[in-house]
Structure formats: structure tokens, C-alpha cells
Design a protein around this motif. Structure first.
Motif, mmCIF file in Angstrom:
data_model
loop_
_atom_site.group_PDB
_atom_site.id
_atom_site.type_symbol
_atom_site.label_atom_id
_atom_site.label_comp_id
_atom_site.label_asym_id
_atom_site.label_seq_id
_atom_site.Cartn_x
_atom_site.Cartn_y
_atom_site.Cartn_z
ATOM 1 N N HIS A 147 0.727 -1.166 0.126
ATOM 2 C CA HIS A 147 -0.069 -0.054 0.082
ATOM 3 C C HIS A 147 0.994 1.311 0.024
ATOM 4 C CE1 HIS A 147 -3.486 -2.372 0.932
ATOM 5 N NE2 HIS A 147 -2.929 -3.154 1.728
ATOM 6 N N ALA A 148 0.922 1.968 -1.004
ATOM 7 C CA ALA A 148 1.601 3.234 -1.078
ATOM 8 C C ALA A 148 1.170 4.127 -0.120
ATOM 9 C CB ALA A 148 1.375 3.867 -2.336
ATOM 10 N N PRO A 149 2.021 5.062 0.433
ATOM 11 C CA PRO A 149 1.769 6.206 1.560
ATOM 12 C C PRO A 149 0.396 7.058 1.177
ATOM 13 C CG PRO A 149 4.134 6.130 1.188
ATOM 14 C CD PRO A 149 3.403 5.334 0.087
ATOM 15 N N ASP A 150 -0.243 7.328 2.043
ATOM 16 C CA ASP A 150 -1.535 8.094 1.809
ATOM 17 C C ASP A 150 -1.068 9.722 2.136
ATOM 18 O OD1 ASP A 150 -3.354 6.418 1.277
ATOM 19 O OD2 ASP A 150 -3.834 5.873 3.276
ATOM 20 N N LEU A 151 -1.758 10.591 1.384
ATOM 21 C CA LEU A 151 -1.481 12.130 1.498
ATOM 22 C C LEU A 151 -2.445 12.631 2.527
ATOM 23 C CD1 LEU A 151 -0.578 12.710 -2.159
ATOM 24 C CD2 LEU A 151 0.795 11.904 -0.335
ATOM 25 N N PRO A 152 -2.103 13.816 2.976
ATOM 26 C CA PRO A 152 -2.925 14.585 3.795
ATOM 27 C C PRO A 152 -4.180 15.018 2.947
ATOM 28 C CG PRO A 152 -1.042 15.890 3.500
ATOM 29 C CD PRO A 152 -0.621 14.503 2.945
ATOM 30 N N TYR A 153 -4.103 14.935 1.770
ATOM 31 C CA TYR A 153 -5.126 15.525 0.824
ATOM 32 C C TYR A 153 -6.324 14.477 0.822
ATOM 33 C CZ TYR A 153 -1.145 18.052 -0.287
ATOM 34 O OH TYR A 153 0.114 18.723 -0.145
ATOM 35 N N ARG A 154 -7.610 15.193 0.361
ATOM 36 C CA ARG A 154 -8.600 14.263 0.245
ATOM 37 C C ARG A 154 -9.404 14.807 -1.042
ATOM 38 N NH1 ARG A 154 -10.098 10.821 4.404
ATOM 39 N NH2 ARG A 154 -9.081 11.079 6.209
ATOM 40 N N ASN A 155 -10.152 13.527 -1.846
ATOM 41 C CA ASN A 155 -10.707 14.104 -3.099
ATOM 42 C C ASN A 155 -11.969 14.636 -2.837
ATOM 43 O OD1 ASN A 155 -12.392 11.713 -2.515
ATOM 44 N ND2 ASN A 155 -11.094 10.506 -3.972
ATOM 45 N N GLN A 156 -12.782 14.775 -3.867
ATOM 46 C CA GLN A 156 -14.046 15.469 -3.646
ATOM 47 C C GLN A 156 -15.260 14.437 -2.890
ATOM 48 O OE1 GLN A 156 -15.379 16.474 -7.781
ATOM 49 N NE2 GLN A 156 -14.201 18.248 -7.753
ATOM 50 N N LYS A 157 -14.744 13.129 -3.001
ATOM 51 C CA LYS A 157 -15.686 12.227 -2.004
ATOM 52 C C LYS A 157 -15.144 12.118 -0.880
ATOM 53 C CE LYS A 157 -17.217 9.682 -6.316
ATOM 54 N NZ LYS A 157 -17.265 8.307 -6.750
ATOM 55 N N ARG A 158 -14.080 12.724 -0.420
ATOM 56 C CA ARG A 158 -13.511 12.973 0.953
ATOM 57 C C ARG A 158 -12.836 11.612 1.302
ATOM 58 N NH1 ARG A 158 -12.587 17.239 2.499
ATOM 59 N NH2 ARG A 158 -12.389 16.589 4.809
ATOM 60 N N LYS A 159 -12.210 10.922 0.299
ATOM 61 C CA LYS A 159 -11.520 9.896 0.233
ATOM 62 C C LYS A 159 -9.987 10.375 0.204
ATOM 63 C CE LYS A 159 -14.832 6.344 -1.393
ATOM 64 N NZ LYS A 159 -14.988 5.371 -2.464
ATOM 65 N N THR A 160 -9.263 9.354 0.954
ATOM 66 C CA THR A 160 -7.731 9.620 1.103
ATOM 67 C C THR A 160 -7.046 9.684 -0.235
ATOM 68 O OG1 THR A 160 -7.648 9.054 3.444
ATOM 69 C CG2 THR A 160 -5.406 9.377 2.204
ATOM 70 N N ILE A 161 -6.224 10.522 -0.491
ATOM 71 C CA ILE A 161 -5.129 10.401 -1.896
ATOM 72 C C ILE A 161 -4.106 9.709 -1.707
ATOM 73 C CG2 ILE A 161 -4.479 11.819 -3.746
ATOM 74 C CD1 ILE A 161 -6.320 13.874 -3.240
ATOM 75 N N SER A 162 -3.697 8.881 -2.696
ATOM 76 C CA SER A 162 -2.592 7.958 -2.611
ATOM 77 C C SER A 162 -1.243 8.663 -3.319
ATOM 78 C CB SER A 162 -2.567 6.778 -3.331
ATOM 79 O OG SER A 162 -1.647 6.201 -3.468
ATOM 80 N N MET A 163 -0.219 8.306 -2.838
ATOM 81 C CA MET A 163 0.874 9.239 -3.379
ATOM 82 C C MET A 163 1.224 8.655 -4.955
ATOM 83 S SD MET A 163 3.746 10.761 -2.288
ATOM 84 C CE MET A 163 3.703 10.299 -0.692
ATOM 85 N N GLU A 164 0.251 7.540 -5.222
ATOM 86 C CA GLU A 164 0.462 7.021 -6.602
ATOM 87 C C GLU A 164 -0.317 8.131 -7.468
ATOM 88 O OE1 GLU A 164 -1.279 3.124 -6.295
ATOM 89 O OE2 GLU A 164 0.697 2.079 -6.344
#
Length: 231
Positions: A147-164
Motif C-alpha cells: 500500500h503506497a503512503p497516503d497523503l493529507p489531501y482528500r478528493n471530492q468524495k472525501r477519500k484519502t489520496i494516494s502517493m500514486e
């Protein structure tokens, strides 16, 4: 009120140190080593007290801006802080844009000038954390899920954004066979599910992994070991 005290102290310090060959007091109050520290796009501004400040009785004011902007913006949560850091993750949320931060000090001795960072581009400078790995024994093999590291940002659906979302990541997977006490690289590439075959019967093994970004020739530290016992 804080700024009025700051400017009053600043002009007083200029008056008291106006002699020839005397360093203005404001220079010795200026924060030192102002820089960004970034891990997985968590971007924190750090600094050290000025040369004349040996105690923590000072307060600090933080501003930031994107390259090309004319006006500096106040960081409200760090306006009058006594800490030596300020989280600017939300304010620097465009990874490929250049940013600047700056800090000034107010104390009983007056107010310093601003100390500014060098240009900071999160995409170039952030340090990548190791991947999270899970392993499962399947007969004589290990199934490794990365699992790639997660970022502190979230998309429009409030889901965590991946480093990928920002890098073409490759993974390096290493197996440590308990019976041989030696390490072997068993995979390098973009897949997030890797099967490691030919385990020694009746023995355990551990797996570690790291992220590698070929374009930047930069990698993460290794992950914590994940192990399975003898079957």
C-alpha cells in the motif's frame, strides 16, 4: 496589540543601537534556519530562535505565499505562536507549485525583521515514507500486498489520496529467510501484489519493502518487517 508592541520595540531598538559599528538589535532577534520539512506532503515550517534569544519568552508571526503572488498571507494559527514550527500543509497543497514561508519575532527586546525560506516545491522536496505491507502464506509461497503512503489531501468524495496520484511508484521487495539468515531482493516494479515463491519448507520468513521513484532517483526508507512462522 501585538504588532503595535512589535513595531514600537523595533524603533526603540534602532534608537538604542544607532551607534557606529553596532549591530541592530532586530538582526540578533531574527529567527534562524527557517526552512520547510516535508514528509508525504505534510509540509511544516521550522525555525530556531534568534541569536539574542536564549529563552522561550518570544512570540513568532508566520506568513506564506505562492511564487508569483504579490501579497503575503498570515497563517492565523501561527500568528503570535510560541512554538518553533507551523503546519502549512493546507496552505501548500499544490505539490508542483513553488511556495515561500517567512517568520518574524517579537520579544521584550523589540521586533525582528522577516526571515524567509528558500523556494519550496513539495513535489521535488517531500520525503516519501515506506509502504505498508501485508503478507499471507499460500502453500509454499508468500502473497505480499503493498500500500503506497497516503497523503493529507482528500478528493471530492472525501477519500484519502494516494502517493500514486503524483508519482510513478515502483516497489522493491526483499525477503529474509529465517533458516538462512540472509536477505534477497525478489521484486522491483509497479505491481502492488507480489507473489514470492519457493519458500523453504517448515521455515519462517520476513518481508520488507521500499518505494522507489525512478524519475527522481529517490527512495523511501524500508518498511517494518512483516513475518510468517514455519508452516
Amino acid at each position: 496589540m501585538l504588532l503595535e508592541h512589535c513595531f514600537l520595540g523595533f524603533f526603540l531598538s534602532l534608537f538604542l543601537t544607532s551607534g557606529v559599528g553596532t549591530q541592530p538589535a532586530s538582526d540578533s532577534l531574527k529567527p534562524q534556519r527557517v526552512r520547510f520539512q516535508s514528509r508525504n506532503f505534510h509540509n511544516v515550517l521550522l525555525w530556531q530562535p534568534g541569536r539574542a534569544l536564549a529563552s522561550n519568552g518570544s512570540i513568532y508571526f508566520v506568513q506564506y505565499k505562492m511564487y508569483g503572488e504579490r501579497e503575503w498571507k498570515n497563517k492565523v494559527e501561527c500568528w503570535g505562536t510560541q512554538e518553533l514550527f507551523c503546519d502549512l500543509t493546507k496552505e501548500t497543497s499544490e505539490p508542483q507549485e513553488p511556495y515561500y514561508g517567512r517568520v518574524r519575532t517579537a520579544s521584550a527586546g523589540g521586533c525582528s525583521g522577516w526571515s524567509m525560506t528558500q523556494r519550496f516545491i513539495p513535489w521535488w522536496e517531500t520525503k516519501i515514507e515506506p509502504p505498508v505491507i501485508n503478507i499471507t502464506r499460500v502453500n509454499g509461497s508468500l502473497l505480499v500486498v503493498l500500500h503506497a503512503p497516503d497523503l493529507p489531501y482528500r478528493n471530492q468524495k472525501r477519500k484519502t489520496i494516494s502517493m500514486e496520484n503524483y508519482y510513478e511508484l515502483e516497489y522493491r521487495v526483499f525477503i529474509i529467510k529465517n533458516s538462512l539468515k540472509m536477505e534477497q531482493q525478489v521484486y522491483e516494479g509497479p505491481r502492488r501484489v507480489v507473489e514470492v515463491e519457493a519458500l523453504v519448507p517448515h521455515s519462517g520468513a520476513c518481508v520488507v519493502a521500499e518505494v522507489y521513484i525512478r524519475r527522481l532517483d529517490r527512495g523511501s526508507p524500508r518498511s517494518a518487517k512483516r513475518c510468517v512462522g514455519a508452516a
